[in-house]
Design a protein around this motif. Structure first.
Motif, PDB file in Angstrom:
ATOM      1  N   UNK A   1      37.170  42.943  26.132  1.00 36.10           N
ATOM      2  CA  UNK A   1      38.274  43.708  26.082  1.00 36.10           C
ATOM      3  C   UNK A   1      38.058  45.020  25.399  1.00 36.10           C
ATOM      4  N   UNK A   2      39.122  46.031  25.556  1.00 35.42           N
ATOM      5  CA  UNK A   2      39.076  47.386  25.175  1.00 35.42           C
ATOM      6  C   UNK A   2      39.589  47.140  23.777  1.00 35.42           C
ATOM      7  N   UNK A   3      39.049  48.122  23.012  1.00 36.30           N
ATOM      8  CA  UNK A   3      39.390  48.393  21.436  1.00 36.30           C
ATOM      9  C   UNK A   3      39.706  49.810  21.317  1.00 36.30           C
ATOM     10  N   UNK A   4      40.728  50.172  20.623  1.00 37.93           N
ATOM     11  CA  UNK A   4      40.888  51.345  19.982  1.00 37.93           C
ATOM     12  C   UNK A   4      41.355  51.262  18.618  1.00 37.93           C
TER      13      UNK A   4
ATOM     14  N   UNK B   1      35.890  50.703  25.751  1.00 42.74           N
ATOM     15  CA  UNK B   1      36.226  49.783  26.615  1.00 42.74           C
ATOM     16  C   UNK B   1      35.016  49.292  27.523  1.00 42.74           C
ATOM     17  N   UNK B   2      33.951  49.332  26.896  1.00 40.79           N
ATOM     18  CA  UNK B   2      32.998  48.636  27.411  1.00 40.79           C
ATOM     19  C   UNK B   2      32.107  49.525  28.716  1.00 40.79           C
TER      20      UNK B   2
ATOM     21  N   UNK C   1      30.798  49.304  19.594  1.00 42.05           N
ATOM     22  CA  UNK C   1      30.632  50.029  20.792  1.00 42.05           C
ATOM     23  C   UNK C   1      30.707  51.826  20.725  1.00 42.05           C
ATOM     24  N   UNK C   2      31.428  52.011  19.740  1.00 47.62           N
ATOM     25  CA  UNK C   2      31.682  53.434  19.123  1.00 47.62           C
ATOM     26  C   UNK C   2      31.637  53.181  17.787  1.00 47.62           C
ATOM     27  N   UNK C   3      30.825  54.118  16.999  1.00 49.95           N
ATOM     28  CA  UNK C   3      30.282  54.140  15.838  1.00 49.95           C
ATOM     29  C   UNK C   3      31.581  54.777  14.899  1.00 49.95           C
TER      30      UNK C   3
ATOM     31  N   UNK D   1      43.129  52.731  30.362  1.00 49.11           N
ATOM     32  CA  UNK D   1      42.159  51.860  29.712  1.00 49.11           C
ATOM     33  C   UNK D   1      42.086  51.797  28.100  1.00 49.11           C
ATOM     34  N   UNK D   2      42.819  52.879  27.625  1.00 46.21           N
ATOM     35  CA  UNK D   2      42.744  52.669  26.327  1.00 46.21           C
ATOM     36  C   UNK D   2      44.222  52.352  25.719  1.00 46.21           C
ATOM     37  N   UNK D   3      44.168  51.312  24.675  1.00 46.24           N
ATOM     38  CA  UNK D   3      45.538  50.646  24.474  1.00 46.24           C
ATOM     39  C   UNK D   3      46.273  51.398  23.714  1.00 46.24           C
TER      40      UNK D   3
END
Length: 220
Positions: free
Chosen positions: A116-119, A56-57, A170-172, A40-42
């Protein structure tokens, strides 16, 4: 006289240290990090540092967004009927079409909460498969949307990313990494619109950028 602006350094690409300071919170942010998932993590392009933070929500957030939107719709039309002397307070509740519209729009909004997922690495950001270098941005814009803003980012290599502020927050700790890159990019000459300057509190960075421009030989 204010102190000269000192930007925190870019973290090491491999270790992520030293971590950037806490960025301004433009809306409530989560402090928790989800578990690592290689599915799930890009994954960044070859030659880039590893992902340091990701998000990833979650189904819980989407369900919360669905019911909050439903409550807003119900409250609005209840008040509307209350103010209309020719209608009863809950006349809308007898209309099947209204309920269908409530459900459809609430679902669409909740789906849009997490698209969508962010990284993020030390110097990059990914939204799904879209990759961008956060310390080499050339354009930073904020576009308004329903209950959120969307970042429209471009870098010097022609990469573009469109990402919701809901996703970035979603993630500080992910937001801290991205924000530090935005600060450096602005000082180094990136365009940033007035909405982003105000919302991200980047007035001093813009002033430093403009001062550098006025002192450059090209400005003479």
């Amino acid at each position: 006289m204010s102190e000269p602006l000192q930007l925190p350094p870019m973290p090491d690409r491999e270790t992520g240290e030293p971590r950037p300071p806490r960025a301004p919170v433009i809306r409530p942010a989560k402090n928790s990090r989800q578990r690592w998932s290689r599915f799930r993590v890009p994954k960044p392009p070859p030659g880039e540092g590893p992902p340091l933070e990701w998000d990833y929500g979650s189904l819980k957030r989407q369900i919360e967004a669905f019911f909050v939107t439903m409550v807003i719709f119900i409250g609005f039309f209840t008040v509307y009927d209350l103010l209309d002397s020719d209608r009863g307070m809950f006349d809308w509740a007898t209309d099947r079409t209204m309920w269908i519209l409530f459900v459809v729009f609430s679902f669409l909004f909740s789906f849009g909460v997490y698209i969508g997922t962010v990284a993020a690495g030390a110097d990059w950001l990914m939204q799904r498969k879209h990759f961008i270098k956060t310390y080499e941005l050339t354009s930073i814009e904020l576009e308004p949307a329903i209950n959120k803003y969307t970042f429209e980012l471009q870098d010097r290599y022609g990469n573009e990313v469109s990402v919701s502020e809901l996703a970035l927050l979603g993630n500080r700790r992910l937001w801290n990494l991205v924000y530090n890159g935005i600060r450096h990019s602005v000082v180094n000459g990136a365009y940033i619109d007035s909405r982003a300057i105000s919302r991200l509190q980047l007035h001093r960075e813009v002033a430093m950028r403009d001062a550098r421009r006025s002192q450059s030989p090209e400005a003479e």
